[in-house]
Design a protein around this motif. Structure first.
Motif, mmCIF file in Angstrom:
data_model
loop_
_atom_site.group_PDB
_atom_site.id
_atom_site.type_symbol
_atom_site.label_atom_id
_atom_site.label_comp_id
_atom_site.label_asym_id
_atom_site.label_seq_id
_atom_site.Cartn_x
_atom_site.Cartn_y
_atom_site.Cartn_z
ATOM 1 N N GLN A 169 0.841 -1.200 0.000
ATOM 2 C CA GLN A 169 0.000 0.000 0.000
ATOM 3 C C GLN A 169 0.872 1.245 0.000
ATOM 4 N N PRO A 170 0.517 2.278 -0.767
ATOM 5 C CA PRO A 170 -0.650 2.307 -1.642
ATOM 6 C C PRO A 170 -0.438 1.411 -2.855
ATOM 7 N N HIS A 171 -1.540 0.975 -3.445
ATOM 8 C CA HIS A 171 -1.455 0.222 -4.692
ATOM 9 C C HIS A 171 -1.765 1.167 -5.840
ATOM 10 N N SER A 172 -0.880 1.202 -6.823
ATOM 11 C CA SER A 172 -1.076 2.046 -8.000
ATOM 12 C C SER A 172 -1.299 1.133 -9.201
ATOM 13 N N PRO A 173 -2.531 0.966 -9.650
ATOM 14 C CA PRO A 173 -2.864 -0.059 -10.641
ATOM 15 C C PRO A 173 -2.096 0.040 -11.956
ATOM 16 N N GLY A 174 -1.784 1.252 -12.408
ATOM 17 C CA GLY A 174 -1.135 1.389 -13.708
ATOM 18 C C GLY A 174 0.375 1.277 -13.684
ATOM 19 N N LEU A 175 0.969 1.210 -12.500
ATOM 20 C CA LEU A 175 2.425 1.259 -12.392
ATOM 21 C C LEU A 175 3.098 0.062 -13.055
ATOM 22 N N ALA A 176 2.516 -1.109 -12.924
ATOM 23 C CA ALA A 176 3.146 -2.322 -13.462
ATOM 24 C C ALA A 176 3.389 -2.217 -14.963
ATOM 25 N N LYS A 177 2.500 -1.541 -15.677
ATOM 26 C CA LYS A 177 2.663 -1.416 -17.134
ATOM 27 C C LYS A 177 3.750 -0.411 -17.499
ATOM 28 N N ARG A 178 4.236 0.340 -16.513
ATOM 29 C CA ARG A 178 5.284 1.336 -16.765
ATOM 30 C C ARG A 178 6.619 0.918 -16.150
ATOM 31 N N MET A 179 6.796 -0.364 -15.940
ATOM 32 C CA MET A 179 8.061 -0.886 -15.416
ATOM 33 C C MET A 179 8.988 -1.233 -16.584
ATOM 34 N N TRP A 180 10.255 -0.838 -16.465
ATOM 35 C CA TRP A 180 11.239 -1.030 -17.521
ATOM 36 C C TRP A 180 12.406 -1.875 -17.019
ATOM 37 N N TYR A 181 12.989 -2.630 -17.934
ATOM 38 C CA TYR A 181 14.215 -3.339 -17.622
ATOM 39 C C TYR A 181 15.336 -2.755 -18.466
ATOM 40 N N GLY A 182 16.448 -2.392 -17.811
ATOM 41 C CA GLY A 182 17.601 -1.879 -18.531
ATOM 42 C C GLY A 182 18.579 -3.006 -18.788
ATOM 43 N N GLY A 183 18.688 -3.419 -20.036
ATOM 44 C CA GLY A 183 19.500 -4.590 -20.344
ATOM 45 C C GLY A 183 20.559 -4.329 -21.392
ATOM 46 N N GLY A 184 21.709 -5.002 -21.238
ATOM 47 C CA GLY A 184 22.787 -4.874 -22.198
ATOM 48 C C GLY A 184 23.190 -6.194 -22.814
ATOM 49 N N SER A 185 22.413 -7.254 -22.541
ATOM 50 C CA SER A 185 22.731 -8.570 -23.080
ATOM 51 C C SER A 185 21.509 -9.145 -23.785
ATOM 52 N N LEU A 186 21.738 -10.137 -24.628
ATOM 53 C CA LEU A 186 20.652 -10.779 -25.349
ATOM 54 C C LEU A 186 19.705 -11.469 -24.377
ATOM 55 N N ARG A 187 20.243 -12.103 -23.342
ATOM 56 C CA ARG A 187 19.386 -12.788 -22.368
ATOM 57 C C ARG A 187 18.508 -11.801 -21.619
ATOM 58 N N SER A 188 19.047 -10.639 -21.253
ATOM 59 C CA SER A 188 18.242 -9.631 -20.562
ATOM 60 C C SER A 188 17.102 -9.150 -21.446
ATOM 61 N N ALA A 189 17.393 -8.930 -22.718
ATOM 62 C CA ALA A 189 16.354 -8.480 -23.642
ATOM 63 C C ALA A 189 15.244 -9.516 -23.739
ATOM 64 N N GLN A 190 15.619 -10.778 -23.862
ATOM 65 C CA GLN A 190 14.621 -11.842 -23.951
ATOM 66 C C GLN A 190 13.827 -11.958 -22.656
ATOM 67 N N TRP A 191 14.520 -11.887 -21.523
ATOM 68 C CA TRP A 191 13.843 -12.024 -20.226
ATOM 69 C C TRP A 191 12.825 -10.902 -20.038
ATOM 70 N N ALA A 192 13.218 -9.675 -20.355
ATOM 71 C CA ALA A 192 12.300 -8.538 -20.213
ATOM 72 C C ALA A 192 11.061 -8.735 -21.070
ATOM 73 N N GLY A 193 11.256 -9.222 -22.289
ATOM 74 C CA GLY A 193 10.115 -9.468 -23.158
ATOM 75 C C GLY A 193 9.218 -10.564 -22.625
ATOM 76 N N GLU A 194 9.806 -11.652 -22.181
ATOM 77 C CA GLU A 194 9.024 -12.778 -21.660
ATOM 78 C C GLU A 194 8.189 -12.378 -20.454
ATOM 79 N N HIS A 195 8.660 -11.391 -19.693
ATOM 80 C CA HIS A 195 7.959 -10.986 -18.472
ATOM 81 C C HIS A 195 7.138 -9.714 -18.649
ATOM 82 N N GLY A 196 6.928 -9.320 -19.890
ATOM 83 C CA GLY A 196 6.001 -8.235 -20.183
ATOM 84 C C GLY A 196 6.441 -6.862 -19.745
ATOM 85 N N MET A 197 7.765 -6.663 -19.574
ATOM 86 C CA MET A 197 8.259 -5.351 -19.200
ATOM 87 C C MET A 197 8.519 -4.510 -20.443
ATOM 88 N N ASN A 198 8.789 -3.219 -20.248
ATOM 89 C CA ASN A 198 9.322 -2.377 -21.304
ATOM 90 C C ASN A 198 10.848 -2.505 -21.262
#
Length: 341
Positions: A169-198
């Motif tokens: 708490q507090p819960h902000s319903p829209g926050l999850a869709k605005r979470m980003w992963y900063g990646g510099g490797s191919l595995r990070s890029a794939q992981w971020a995509g698989e988990h629905g992040m930006n």
């Protein structure tokens, strides 16, 4: 994949928030003023780097909380918060609070891995649990679950005069869709995509299958989108050091060019045991920069950027750079200032 560059839809900038250790308030105030300027110029987003035990912002969550009260429209992000320094539950509470204060403008970016200078700092950071800490992607998963509202406790209800929730708490319903992963490797890029992040892709990548920076960055963007449920519509923001000189004084131009020249040697080959590849800094008029960017293979497939401001420049330099970005470079890339109130 597009054969022509996408018009730039979102223009953002990134700053480290450098300050003088003997007068830290001035540097933090400068950062807040730069964010306010960004909003006035029509930028879509402002991002803060996260630095610990250095002379850059160590608490973006606090600075961005202040920025929510001095702006009304511009989105506010971190690029990135290293989760090795954070407790996911506490961070989820902090971010939800700032998101509520901002009216739903927070864009938290994260990364994983052991903290920098781990051997030197672990006894202060995790004196009793250093050997047990998990610095893997699971730490991001824990954070995502908590932000999305999954239970953090097996108890909810009334105890005495106090009411307890089983989720952050507090819960902000829209926050999850605005979470980003900063990646510099191919595995990070794939992981971020698989988990629905930006996905945030910056001026530093790992040389895994190539030693061509643009080729590596492009492969990460494509791998991310291939793994993401939204496919080609999945959000990617490109971060490069881009310095327009349209309104710069001769002395500013000379300093900017010297800065880029000093950093150029590190871009020619992989650096260190991790084989990190660095992008060259882009310096020139907006016309020149637009041409370079529009020929960049990775830039051609994105429509969002968070151009990084150089770490060691002066406040007046940042004002000039941001003004040229918003009035000249952005429009040359097809972008229109955000004037929504």
């Amino acid at each position: 994949m597009p054969s022509t560059p996408r018009p730039l839809r979102k223009l953002g900038f990134l700053t480290i928030g450098l300050f003088d250790g003997d007068d830290p308030r001035a540097g933090h105030e400068s950062t807040l003023e730069i964010i306010e300027l960004g909003e006035r110029l029509g930028f879509d987003s402002a991002w803060l780097r996260h630095r610990h035990l250095q002379y850059g912002i160590s608490s973006p969550v606090a600075v961005l909380a202040a920025a929510t009260q001095r702006t009304s429209r511009i989105e506010l992000g971190t690029a990135v918060t290293p989760l090795g320094w954070e407790n996911p539950l506490r961070l989820a509470e902090d971010w939800a609070t700032v998101d509520i204060l901002s009216g739903g403008r927070l864009n938290p970016g994260v990364s994983v891995g052991p903290p920098m200078q781990w051997e030197q700092v672990k006894s202060a950071l995790y004196p009793d649990t250093a050997d047990a800490e998990d610095f893997s992607y699971d730490r991001v998963s824990r954070l995502l679950d908590l932000v999305r509202g999954k239970p953090a406790s097996d108890f909810s209800g009334v105890q005495g005069f106090e009411v307890f929730s089983d989720r952050v708490q507090p819960h902000s319903p829209g926050l999850a869709k605005r979470m980003w992963y900063g990646g510099g490797s191919l595995r990070s890029a794939q992981w971020a995509g698989e988990h629905g992040m930006n996905f945030l892709t910056s001026s530093v990548v790992k040389a895994e299958n190539s030693e061509d920076f643009a080729e590596i960055q492009l492969s990460h963007i494509r791998a991310f989108r291939a793994a993401h449920p939204d496919g080609d519509a999945a959000r990617v923001s490109q971060g490069l050091v881009v310095i327009p000189t349209d309104s710069a004084t001769p002395s500013q131009r000379a300093r900017y060019e010297e800065y880029a020249a000093k950093r150029l040697p590190r871009t020619t080959s992989p650096q260190g045991p991790a084989r990190m590849m660095f992008a060259p800094d882009y310096v020139g008029t907006s016309t020149e920069l637009a041409a370079r960017l529009q020929s960049h293979p990775a830039h051609r497939e994105i429509d969002e950027v968070a151009f990084a401001l150089p770490f060691t420049f002066h406040h007046d330099d940042y004002v000039q750079i941001l003004t040229d970005m918003a009035t000249k470079l952005g429009p040359a890339l097809g972008w229109k200032p955000n004037t929504t109130v």
